[in-house]
Design an enzyme around this catalytic site. Structure first.
Site, PDB file in Angstrom:
ATOM      1  N   SER A 143     -11.177   2.442   5.953  1.00  0.00           N
ATOM      2  CA  SER A 143     -10.357   2.446   4.738  1.00  0.00           C
ATOM      3  C   SER A 143     -10.162   3.890   4.302  1.00  0.00           C
ATOM      4  CB  SER A 143     -11.086   1.672   3.631  1.00  0.00           C
ATOM      5  OG  SER A 143     -10.333   1.678   2.430  1.00  0.00           O
ATOM      6  N   TYR A 157     -18.915  -0.546  -1.242  1.00  0.00           N
ATOM      7  CA  TYR A 157     -17.819  -0.688  -0.275  1.00  0.00           C
ATOM      8  C   TYR A 157     -17.441   0.676   0.322  1.00  0.00           C
ATOM      9  CZ  TYR A 157     -13.094  -1.700   1.460  1.00  0.00           C
ATOM     10  OH  TYR A 157     -11.970  -1.818   2.239  1.00  0.00           O
ATOM     11  N   LYS A 161     -17.527   1.903   4.227  1.00  0.00           N
ATOM     12  CA  LYS A 161     -16.327   2.347   4.967  1.00  0.00           C
ATOM     13  C   LYS A 161     -16.500   3.775   5.500  1.00  0.00           C
ATOM     14  CE  LYS A 161     -14.615  -1.282   5.050  1.00  0.00           C
ATOM     15  NZ  LYS A 161     -13.950  -1.976   6.156  1.00  0.00           N
ATOM     16  N   TYR A 202       0.511  -5.769 -11.256  1.00  0.00           N
ATOM     17  CA  TYR A 202      -0.555  -5.016 -10.582  1.00  0.00           C
ATOM     18  C   TYR A 202      -0.024  -4.402  -9.278  1.00  0.00           C
ATOM     19  CZ  TYR A 202      -4.974  -4.140  -8.133  1.00  0.00           C
ATOM     20  OH  TYR A 202      -6.002  -3.553  -7.437  1.00  0.00           O
TER      21      TYR A 202
HETATM   22  P1  NAP Z   1      -9.153 -10.418   3.743  1.00  0.00           P
HETATM   23  O1  NAP Z   1      -7.730 -10.800   3.618  1.00  0.00           O
HETATM   24  O2  NAP Z   1     -10.111 -10.825   2.674  1.00  0.00           O
HETATM   25  O3  NAP Z   1      -9.690 -10.961   5.150  1.00  0.00           O
HETATM   26  C1  NAP Z   1     -11.004 -10.717   5.522  1.00  0.00           C
HETATM   27  C2  NAP Z   1     -11.280 -11.411   6.835  1.00  0.00           C
HETATM   28  O4  NAP Z   1     -12.635 -11.153   7.226  1.00  0.00           O
HETATM   29  C3  NAP Z   1     -11.123 -12.913   6.766  1.00  0.00           C
HETATM   30  O5  NAP Z   1     -10.569 -13.373   7.976  1.00  0.00           O
HETATM   31  C4  NAP Z   1     -12.553 -13.408   6.614  1.00  0.00           C
HETATM   32  O6  NAP Z   1     -12.614 -14.728   7.117  1.00  0.00           O
HETATM   33  C5  NAP Z   1     -13.294 -12.398   7.490  1.00  0.00           C
HETATM   34  N1  NAP Z   1     -14.717 -12.219   7.198  1.00  0.00           N
HETATM   35  C6  NAP Z   1     -15.299 -11.825   6.045  1.00  0.00           C
HETATM   36  N2  NAP Z   1     -16.626 -11.751   6.192  1.00  0.00           N
HETATM   37  C7  NAP Z   1     -16.899 -12.091   7.488  1.00  0.00           C
HETATM   38  C8  NAP Z   1     -18.069 -12.185   8.254  1.00  0.00           C
HETATM   39  N3  NAP Z   1     -19.278 -11.938   7.728  1.00  0.00           N
HETATM   40  N4  NAP Z   1     -17.974 -12.553   9.550  1.00  0.00           N
HETATM   41  C9  NAP Z   1     -16.770 -12.813  10.108  1.00  0.00           C
HETATM   42  N5  NAP Z   1     -15.619 -12.749   9.427  1.00  0.00           N
HETATM   43  C10 NAP Z   1     -15.693 -12.386   8.137  1.00  0.00           C
HETATM   44  O7  NAP Z   1      -9.326  -8.852   3.900  1.00  0.00           O
HETATM   45  P2  NAP Z   1      -8.284  -7.695   4.330  1.00  0.00           P
HETATM   46  O8  NAP Z   1      -7.726  -7.140   3.099  1.00  0.00           O
HETATM   47  O9  NAP Z   1      -7.405  -8.191   5.394  1.00  0.00           O
HETATM   48  O10 NAP Z   1      -9.329  -6.630   4.928  1.00  0.00           O
HETATM   49  C11 NAP Z   1      -9.622  -6.574   6.305  1.00  0.00           C
HETATM   50  C12 NAP Z   1     -10.289  -5.261   6.585  1.00  0.00           C
HETATM   51  O11 NAP Z   1      -9.442  -4.210   6.166  1.00  0.00           O
HETATM   52  C13 NAP Z   1     -11.614  -5.052   5.856  1.00  0.00           C
HETATM   53  O12 NAP Z   1     -12.532  -4.386   6.684  1.00  0.00           O
HETATM   54  C14 NAP Z   1     -11.226  -4.174   4.682  1.00  0.00           C
HETATM   55  O13 NAP Z   1     -12.291  -3.387   4.232  1.00  0.00           O
HETATM   56  C15 NAP Z   1     -10.133  -3.339   5.303  1.00  0.00           C
HETATM   57  N6  NAP Z   1      -9.186  -2.753   4.363  1.00  0.00           N
HETATM   58  C16 NAP Z   1      -8.316  -3.525   3.652  1.00  0.00           C
HETATM   59  C17 NAP Z   1      -7.397  -2.939   2.779  1.00  0.00           C
HETATM   60  C18 NAP Z   1      -6.374  -3.732   2.010  1.00  0.00           C
HETATM   61  O14 NAP Z   1      -5.616  -3.144   1.223  1.00  0.00           O
HETATM   62  N7  NAP Z   1      -6.294  -5.040   2.183  1.00  0.00           N
HETATM   63  C19 NAP Z   1      -7.407  -1.550   2.622  1.00  0.00           C
HETATM   64  C20 NAP Z   1      -8.310  -0.784   3.346  1.00  0.00           C
HETATM   65  C21 NAP Z   1      -9.187  -1.405   4.218  1.00  0.00           C
HETATM   66  P3  NAP Z   1     -13.693 -15.833   6.668  1.00  0.00           P
HETATM   67  O15 NAP Z   1     -13.811 -15.765   5.190  1.00  0.00           O
HETATM   68  O16 NAP Z   1     -13.118 -17.104   7.203  1.00  0.00           O
HETATM   69  O17 NAP Z   1     -14.942 -15.449   7.390  1.00  0.00           O
END
Ligand code: NAP
Length: 262
Positions: A143, A157, A161, A202
């Site tokens: 991130s 968090y 990261k 937001y």
């Molecule tokens: P999200 O929509 O909440 O999806 C998270 C995914 O991770 C889901 O498929 C969830 O599925 C799975 N998950 C969570 N805990 C798990 C575990 N212990 N074992 C296996 N699967 C697990 O999140 P996102 O926004 O796409 O984020 C994905 C990644 O991108 C993360 O690492 C996050 O830190 C990073 N990121 C996101 C953003 C953003 O703006 N969205 C920005 C920077 C970085 P289940 O609940 O079914 O397990």
């Protein structure tokens, strides 16, 4: 321009929604065989159905990446289904907010256990197959939050990261002899299903802080992951790529106001 990734075996953790789902769909579209990993079978199967309906190849896998036995079962499932592991996209992550003073030890352990230890366990589980093949691509989802920026409520968090990048640098050195590269995508604010619930006001506020004046799409991140997985990226290892529409660049609010064409 790029050599085809057709037939490559890919594990995408956290692929049931958000960025992981975007990565899974993108790699499937590139002809890869995708193991769609999440803790919930029904959600993973929905993504598999989407991929197969579009003519791709995918299989669902239930695994909690914070648990060693489940990470190992995940790697075994990819080998059994696809004959090996060419690419690991270690993307699963959680981001519950808690400010210091209210944050508990359990809160901290859960975030570090999933985001950072989960990377270690996923990578470790895939290594035997990758080392045996003498090649591999590992792409972590880090991130901008932590390595570059901060946000109230996300000290745990941010630590996880930033920790991913520290892990990546040593892993990249250790695994270079097997031609296994380890890199990280570093997304800014990405428009995922979770953001829909935050409301248009937001979202607008967040987009206003980005020079490109929009949030990132999951495809923006998936394309960067695809590049790291490509043959053309063979000589790139231990690097993080920021994909944020310029979000980290303005040194103040004035910089954003000043850029507006009047
Ligand atoms: P999200 O929509 O909440 O999806 C998270 C995914 O991770 C889901 O498929 C969830 O599925 C799975 N998950 C969570 N805990 C798990 C575990 N212990 N074992 C296996 N699967 C697990 O999140 P996102 O926004 O796409 O984020 C994905 C990644 O991108 C993360 O690492 C996050 O830190 C990073 N990121 C996101 C953003 C953003 O703006 N969205 C920005 C920077 C970085 P289940 O609940 O079914 O397990």
């Amino acid at each position: 321009m790029f050599a085809s990734l057709e037939g490559r075996s890919v594990i995408v953790t956290g692929a049931s929604k958000g960025i992981g789902r975007g990565i899974a769909l993108r790699f499937a579209r590139a002809g890869c065989k995708v193991l769609v990993v999440s803790r919930k079978l029904a959600e993973a199967e929905t993504v598999v159905a989407e991929i197969t309906a579009a003519g791709g190849i995918a299989q669902a896998c239930v695994a909690d990446v914070s648990k060693q036995a489940e990470a190992e079962a995940m790697a075994a499932a990819a080998v059994a289904a696809f004959g090996g592991i060419d690419i690991l996209c270690a993307n699963a992550g959680i981001f519950p907010a808690a400010k210091l003073g209210a944050m508990t030890e359990a809160d901290f352990d859960l975030v570090i256990g999933t985001n950072l230890k989960g990377n270690f366990l996923s990578v470790s589980a895939c290594l035997p197959a990758m080392k045996a093949a003498g090649k591999g691509r590992i792409i972590l989802t880090s991130s901008i939050t932590g390595p570059i920026t901060g946000y109230p409520g996300w000290s745990h968090y941010g630590a996880s990261k930033a920790g991913q990048l520290g892990f990546m640098r040593t892993a990249a050195i250790e695994l270079a002899p097997w031609h296994i590269t380890v890199n990280a995508v570093m997304p800014g604010n990405i428009f995922t299903e979770g953001l829909h619930d935050m409301g248009p006001e937001y979202i607008q506020k967040m987009a206003a802080s980005v020079p490109m004046r929009r949030l990132g799409s999951v495809e923006d991140i998936a394309n960067a992951a695809l590049f790291f997985a490509s043959d053309e990226a063979a000589y790139i290892t231990g690097q993080g790529m920021v994909i944020d529409g310029g979000q980290i660049l303005p040194e103040s609010l004035a910089a954003l106001e000043e850029m507006d064409p009047r």
